[in-house]
Design a protein around this motif. Structure first.
Motif, PDB file in Angstrom:
ATOM      1  N   ARG A   1       0.761  -1.163  -0.141  1.00  0.00           N
ATOM      2  CA  ARG A   1       0.244   0.047   0.020  1.00  0.00           C
ATOM      3  C   ARG A   1       0.822   1.427   0.094  1.00  0.00           C
ATOM      4  NH1 ARG A   1      -3.192  -3.220   3.104  1.00  0.00           N
ATOM      5  NH2 ARG A   1      -2.150  -2.528   5.091  1.00  0.00           N
ATOM      6  N   GLY A   2       1.994   1.061   0.849  1.00  0.00           N
ATOM      7  CA  GLY A   2       2.726   2.439   0.656  1.00  0.00           C
ATOM      8  C   GLY A   2       3.465   2.603  -0.443  1.00  0.00           C
ATOM      9  N   LEU A   3       3.960   1.543  -1.259  1.00  0.00           N
ATOM     10  CA  LEU A   3       4.452   1.614  -2.589  1.00  0.00           C
ATOM     11  C   LEU A   3       3.470   2.294  -3.628  1.00  0.00           C
ATOM     12  CD1 LEU A   3       6.757  -1.469  -2.350  1.00  0.00           C
ATOM     13  CD2 LEU A   3       7.662   0.780  -2.558  1.00  0.00           C
ATOM     14  N   ILE A   4       2.193   1.777  -3.517  1.00  0.00           N
ATOM     15  CA  ILE A   4       1.144   2.125  -4.283  1.00  0.00           C
ATOM     16  C   ILE A   4       0.988   3.581  -4.168  1.00  0.00           C
ATOM     17  CG2 ILE A   4      -1.499   2.054  -4.684  1.00  0.00           C
ATOM     18  CD1 ILE A   4      -0.961  -1.125  -4.182  1.00  0.00           C
ATOM     19  N   GLU A   5       0.938   4.139  -2.743  1.00  0.00           N
ATOM     20  CA  GLU A   5       0.574   5.426  -2.695  1.00  0.00           C
ATOM     21  C   GLU A   5       1.735   6.259  -3.059  1.00  0.00           C
ATOM     22  OE1 GLU A   5       0.094   5.661   1.763  1.00  0.00           O
ATOM     23  OE2 GLU A   5      -1.872   4.540   1.410  1.00  0.00           O
ATOM     24  N   ALA A   6       3.032   5.788  -3.095  1.00  0.00           N
ATOM     25  CA  ALA A   6       4.377   6.448  -3.437  1.00  0.00           C
ATOM     26  C   ALA A   6       4.337   6.606  -5.161  1.00  0.00           C
ATOM     27  CB  ALA A   6       5.486   5.790  -2.862  1.00  0.00           C
TER      28      ALA A   6
END
Length: 71
Positions: free
Chosen positions: A51-56
């Motif tokens: 999720r963090g990588l998607i948000e980034a």
């Protein structure tokens, strides 16, 4: 009494970089369930990193196939 966390556990950044490297080796994408045994992390932990990588903006998830790929 619970054991303290291992001091040699990978940092969040190291895990995220490892996920990105793994996805780079799998251009057709990978499902979360396929990544669990590779990283030895629980599904919720892997999901948090993804999720963090998607948000980034570094990873995309296909909502139909649930496959993660580099963006």
């Amino acid at each position: 009494k619970p054991e303290p966390a291992a001091s040699n556990a990978p940092s969040d950044e190291e895990v995220s970089l490892a996920i990105l490297a793994y996805l780079a080796e799998h251009p057709d994408g990978v499902k979360l369930v396929e990544m669990e045994p590779v990283f030895g992390l629980a599904r919720p932990v892997l999901g948090r990193h993804l999720r963090g990588l998607i948000e980034a903006g570094k990873v995309v998830k296909n909502p139909d196939t649930l496959v993660y790929q580099l963006s």
